[in-house]
Design an enzyme around this catalytic site. Structure first.
Site, short mmCIF file in Angstrom:
data_model
loop_
_atom_site.label_atom_id
_atom_site.label_comp_id
_atom_site.label_asym_id
_atom_site.label_seq_id
_atom_site.Cartn_x
_atom_site.Cartn_y
_atom_site.Cartn_z
N CYS A 145 0.82 -1.22 0.00
CA CYS A 145 0.00 0.00 0.00
C CYS A 145 0.86 1.28 0.00
O CYS A 145 1.65 1.51 0.91
CB CYS A 145 -0.92 0.01 1.21
SG CYS A 145 -1.86 1.55 1.33
N LYS A 150 -10.22 -8.89 5.53
CA LYS A 150 -9.92 -7.99 6.66
C LYS A 150 -10.38 -8.60 7.98
O LYS A 150 -11.54 -9.03 8.10
CB LYS A 150 -10.64 -6.65 6.45
CG LYS A 150 -10.16 -5.90 5.21
CD LYS A 150 -11.01 -4.66 4.97
CE LYS A 150 -10.71 -4.07 3.60
NZ LYS A 150 -11.66 -3.06 3.18
N VAL A 158 -6.26 0.84 5.20
CA VAL A 158 -4.97 1.09 5.84
C VAL A 158 -4.35 2.32 5.18
O VAL A 158 -4.68 2.60 4.02
CB VAL A 158 -4.04 -0.14 5.70
CG1 VAL A 158 -4.56 -1.29 6.52
CG2 VAL A 158 -3.83 -0.56 4.26
N GLU A 160 -6.26 7.72 7.80
CA GLU A 160 -5.93 8.64 6.71
C GLU A 160 -4.44 9.03 6.80
O GLU A 160 -4.00 9.71 7.73
CB GLU A 160 -6.79 9.91 6.70
CG GLU A 160 -8.20 9.68 6.19
CD GLU A 160 -8.23 9.21 4.72
OE1 GLU A 160 -7.50 9.77 3.89
OE2 GLU A 160 -8.96 8.26 4.42
N SER A 161 -3.69 8.62 5.77
CA SER A 161 -2.23 8.78 5.80
C SER A 161 -1.79 10.24 6.02
O SER A 161 -0.84 10.50 6.77
CB SER A 161 -1.61 8.23 4.52
OG SER A 161 -2.12 8.89 3.39
#
Ligand code: GSH
Length: 230
Positions: free
Chosen positions: A15, A42, A55, A67-68
């Site tokens: 990811c 999941k 993720v 949320e990155s």
């Protein structure tokens, strides 16, 4: 079982959004645990803590963040010195360019997953067009000049993947963008970026692309080209 004193990043190993946060943690020399999950299956505990079912998720001090870009802002704030420019206007602009980086990641993902040559061309064109305004923004070796900053963490995962696919397919996704090309090369050569993916990433990523099929077993456009290139 993770050590609850360390932040825990819940991850999927291919990811790009997870990779953004791993780069930030490495840049900040923060000790952390990585927990990998299978996104195709999941676990219930993950679905219970992840509102969007995506993720990365960061667990720290019994709290959950998702949320990155938000995770990175938090990591930046609690682990000084900041990787953001000090000037509020510049900082806000950098945050906006993080968003553009997410948009470009999605164009590149759709291009790599395309079913047909026409789909591929449409997403490649959107990707290349999306770089046009970025070219003028790149300030030097990194986005803001000499110093690596948070906005770089957001774009590095895109270049990690794009340069691999360019190399294998003999494509050029950065035509007439010399500043972005140099920036991309600097990012993929940086230690934190190199170590933000697991060993064997290149092969695993290419296998993932090569396994993309439609209608049962018709390979996607890039999958087909990768198979011919192998
Ligand atoms: N905007 C999110 C995007 C995260 C995202 O799309 N993650 C993907 C993996 S790369 C995911 O978890 N997908 C699972 C799903 O959508 O079911 C972020 O920046 O964190």
């Amino acid at each position: 079982m993770s050590d609850s004193t360390k932040p825990e990043l819940i991850s999927f190993d291919l990811c790009p959004f997870v990779q953004r946060s791993v780069i930030t943690l490495l840049e900040k020399n923060v000790e952390f645990d990585l927990t990998y999950i299978d996104l195709a299956n999941k676990p219930d505990w993950f679905l219970e803590i992840s509102p969007l079912g995506k993720v990365p998720v960061l667990r720290e001090k019994g709290e959950v963040l998702f949320e990155s870009a938000v995770i990175n802002e938090y990591l930046d704030e609690v682990n000084p010195p900041s990787l953001h420019p000090a000037d509020p206007l510049k900082k806000a602009q950098n945050r906006a360019w993080v968003e553009v980086g997410g948009n470009q990641l999605m164009h590149s993902f759709r291009m790599m997953m395309a079913e047909t040559r026409e789909d591929y061309d449409a997403h490649r064109d959107a990707l290349i067009k999306g770089f046009r305004m970025v070219e003028d923004q790149v300030g030097g070796t990194f986005f803001n000049g000499d110093h690596f900053s948070l906005v770089d963490t957001a774009w590095a995962p895109l270049f990690t993947r794009l340069l691999i696919v360019e190399d294998v397919l003999g494509e050029n996704y950065l035509p007439s963008y010399p500043k972005i090309r140099a920036w991309a090369n600097a990012l993929v050569a940086r230690d934190s970026v190199i170590h933000s993916v697991r060993e064997g990433f290149r092969e695993k990523f290419l296998t993932y692309l090569q396994n993309k099929t439609y209608h049962g077993n018709t390979p996607g456009y890039v999958a087909d080209r990768l198979a011919s290139a192998a």
